[in-house]
Scaffold this motif. Structure first.
Motif, short mmCIF file in Angstrom:
data_model
loop_
_atom_site.label_atom_id
_atom_site.label_comp_id
_atom_site.label_asym_id
_atom_site.label_seq_id
_atom_site.Cartn_x
_atom_site.Cartn_y
_atom_site.Cartn_z
N LEU A 24 -92.93 -10.78 49.22
CA LEU A 24 -93.15 -9.57 48.45
C LEU A 24 -94.62 -9.55 48.03
CD1 LEU A 24 -91.23 -7.31 47.53
CD2 LEU A 24 -91.10 -8.44 45.32
N PRO A 25 -95.33 -8.44 48.31
CA PRO A 25 -96.78 -8.42 48.06
C PRO A 25 -97.17 -8.31 46.58
CG PRO A 25 -96.06 -6.29 48.86
CD PRO A 25 -94.87 -7.21 48.96
N LEU A 26 -96.18 -8.19 45.68
CA LEU A 26 -96.51 -8.13 44.25
C LEU A 26 -95.32 -8.65 43.45
CD1 LEU A 26 -96.20 -4.45 43.03
CD2 LEU A 26 -95.37 -5.24 45.22
N SER A 27 -95.56 -9.02 42.22
CA SER A 27 -94.53 -9.61 41.38
C SER A 27 -93.69 -8.52 40.71
CB SER A 27 -95.17 -10.51 40.32
OG SER A 27 -94.18 -11.04 39.46
N PRO A 35 -87.99 5.01 36.26
CA PRO A 35 -87.76 5.62 37.57
C PRO A 35 -89.04 6.07 38.26
CG PRO A 35 -86.11 6.37 36.02
CD PRO A 35 -87.10 5.56 35.23
N SER A 36 -89.98 6.66 37.50
CA SER A 36 -91.24 7.09 38.11
C SER A 36 -92.05 5.90 38.59
CB SER A 36 -92.05 7.93 37.13
OG SER A 36 -92.32 7.18 35.95
N ARG A 37 -92.00 4.82 37.82
CA ARG A 37 -92.70 3.60 38.21
C ARG A 37 -92.08 3.02 39.48
NH1 ARG A 37 -97.27 0.70 38.32
NH2 ARG A 37 -96.99 -1.53 37.93
N GLU A 86 -93.41 4.78 42.51
CA GLU A 86 -94.73 4.28 42.87
C GLU A 86 -94.62 2.92 43.56
OE1 GLU A 86 -96.79 4.11 39.19
OE2 GLU A 86 -96.92 6.29 38.95
N LEU A 87 -93.70 2.09 43.09
CA LEU A 87 -93.52 0.77 43.67
C LEU A 87 -93.13 0.88 45.15
CD1 LEU A 87 -93.06 -2.34 43.54
CD2 LEU A 87 -90.72 -1.82 42.82
N ARG A 88 -92.24 1.81 45.47
CA ARG A 88 -91.80 1.96 46.86
C ARG A 88 -92.98 2.30 47.77
NH1 ARG A 88 -87.42 5.26 44.62
NH2 ARG A 88 -85.62 3.93 44.29
N ALA A 89 -93.87 3.15 47.29
CA ALA A 89 -95.04 3.52 48.08
C ALA A 89 -95.94 2.30 48.31
CB ALA A 89 -95.83 4.63 47.38
N VAL A 90 -96.08 1.48 47.30
CA VAL A 90 -96.90 0.26 47.43
C VAL A 90 -96.26 -0.70 48.42
CG1 VAL A 90 -97.77 -1.76 46.23
CG2 VAL A 90 -97.90 0.48 45.13
N LEU A 91 -94.97 -0.91 48.31
CA LEU A 91 -94.28 -1.83 49.22
C LEU A 91 -94.37 -1.35 50.66
CD1 LEU A 91 -91.04 -2.68 47.19
CD2 LEU A 91 -93.07 -4.09 47.50
N ALA A 92 -94.26 -0.05 50.87
CA ALA A 92 -94.34 0.50 52.22
C ALA A 92 -95.72 0.28 52.82
CB ALA A 92 -93.99 1.98 52.21
N PRO A 126 -90.65 -4.01 56.57
CA PRO A 126 -90.14 -2.94 55.71
C PRO A 126 -89.24 -3.47 54.61
CG PRO A 126 -89.95 -2.34 58.02
CD PRO A 126 -90.35 -3.78 57.99
N ILE A 127 -89.48 -3.04 53.37
CA ILE A 127 -88.71 -3.50 52.23
C ILE A 127 -87.96 -2.33 51.62
CG2 ILE A 127 -88.85 -4.48 49.90
CD1 ILE A 127 -91.22 -6.12 50.81
N ALA A 128 -86.65 -2.47 51.54
CA ALA A 128 -85.81 -1.44 50.92
C ALA A 128 -85.51 -1.86 49.49
CB ALA A 128 -84.51 -1.28 51.71
#
Length: 429
Positions: free
Chosen positions: A21-24, A31-33, A36-42, A48-50
């Motif tokens: 995982l690229p971040l902790s 929910p809004s955060r 944003e997290l999904r965009a960072v993970l992608a 690919p991280i679901a």
């Protein structure tokens, strides 16, 4: 009326292969955060991280459009195992009813490959990342909650508790079979929901048209459902499809219907190319595409039959991809996406052709006839011109092209007895 809730709900990050995982993920997030997290993970993750969320199901959900799987099904067992490794979080998510709604969001860059017709425009006023339709009560969305990582070890690893990240980059679970089965079930349910809608529209049109030939074509296509349903159940239970199911016959029927659809689309495109580029007289358009001025004509039935065949083919493609993926235990999700990409290329040609026809029709500027004898223009002719113009504009609303790619959300309702209902996959935003 929505309101903010102080509840903390579990959140898993799932990968289809061994990766970091690229971040902790140690702190609660809104929910809004999470969006944003999904965009960072992608953007940052090598694989690919679901994300998988667990929501309390405080009100009965409409599961009539979903696919039901027993508690002993592989998908139900995968979810149960994941939940058991986070025992402090899931009981709270279950709430008073004992039922849980799991919501898996698959990254857009993967969803674009596997979803087919899943990514459609959605009208939603919900807060991004908030509780979706299955949790909406009579007064709308009842609450939003923060999410806390619910870490679970991969095969052979150890489970952790809520809010505690795994050593190093963060909380991550390798769960390719879980992602594969969820995406397959969600995409299949979505395609079957599309089939139901098309059948209803075709039936309504045929009641006005009384055309036995088209009625037979509809019945043959809808008759494929039984074999496809059985094959879906077997594959989601990791079984093998036999000849006795009749799936080969169903595929032949669907492919025949697609060939008819492709021929009709080719004829429509050729006829439209001969029309003037600016204004088109209604008489000219009706000569080019017979019946287009009448809402109950063969043209509109042919249009619905084409979309029905496409919906059925997409469901078959998912089935075939699952079958291929399950033969590759090493990396089923990669096998799944590769299989879908190969089969979907030919289908996309038909979809593109149909999309071009609808877009061309929706942008036509209709004009009244200007013949030698057209000295008067009756009120009936005016109404027909206006109604046809509005009907053509509505065809453009059916086009899915040119829309930004979105993450795909698959919602799964886990009942008290452990069984699962997978709802039709949909765009996450």
């Amino acid at each position: 009326m929505s309101k903010q809730s102080e509840d903390l709900l579990p959140l898993w990050t799932l990968s289809t292969t061994e990766t970091e995982l690229p971040l902790s993920l140690t702190e609660p997030m809104t929910p809004s955060r999470l969006t944003e997290l999904r965009a960072v993970l992608a953007a940052l993750a090598e694989s690919p991280i679901a994300t998988l969320e667990a929501h309390p199901l405080s009100a009965p959900a409409d599961t009539s459009k979903g696919i039901s799987l027993g508690r002993m099904s592989p998908l139900a067992q995968e979810l149960a195992t994941l939940a058991a490794q986070s025992t402090r979080s899931v009981p709270k998510a279950a709430g008073n009813s004992g039922e849980v709604l799991y919501r898996m969001v698959v990254p857009a860059k993967v969803a674009a490959e596997v979803s087919g017709g899943v990514l459609e425009p959605m009208i939603s006023k919900a807060v991004p990342g908030g509780v979706r339709s299955a949790l909406v009560g009579t007064n709308g969305i009842s609450a939003h909650a923060s999410f806390v990582p619910a870490t679970a070890g991969a095969a052979g690893g150890s489970a952790a508790t809520v809010g505690v990240a795994a050593a190093g980059a963060g909380a991550l679970t390798v769960a390719a079979p879980l992602v594969l089965l969820a995406v397959a079930a969600g995409a299949s349910a979505h395609a079957d929901h599309k089939r139901q809608l098309e059948i209803e529209k075709i039936t309504a049109l045929l009641e006005k048209l009384h055309e036995d030939r088209l009625d037979d074509e509809r019945n043959r296509l809808d008759g494929c459902r039984s074999a496809i349903d059985k094959a879906t159940a077997i594959l989601l239970d990791k079984g093998k499809i036999g000849l006795s199911l009749g799936l080969d016959t169903a595929v032949h029927t669907i492919d025949t219907a697609l060939a008819s659809a492709q021929r009709r689309i080719t004829d429509w495109r050729a006829a439209l190319e001969k029309l003037p580029p600016d204004k088109v007289e209604l008489r000219q358009l009706n000569d080019a595409i017979a019946g287009i001025e009448s809402p109950g004509s063969e043209f509109y039935v042919h249009l619905e039959l084409a979309e029905l065949a496409i919906a059925l083919k997409r469901r078959v493609i998912v089935l075939q991809a699952v079958e291929h993926a399950q033969q590759d235990d090493g990396n089923p999700f990669e096998s799944f996406t590769n299989s879908i990409n190969l089969d979907a290329q030919n289908l996309e040609k038909i979809v593109t052709g149909l999309r071009d026809v609808l877009l061309r029709l929706s942008t036509l500027q209709l004009d009244r006839s200007h013949g030698m004898r057209d000295f008067t223009f009756s009120s009936g002719a005016v109404d027909k011109l206006l109604n046809t113009s509005h009907r053509l504009r509505a065809l453009g609303d059916r086009v899915e092209a040119g829309r930004s790619q979105s993450d795909v959300a698959i919602e799964m309702v886990q009942k008290v007895d452990g069984s699962i209902v997978v709802l039709p996959a949909m765009a996450a935003e």
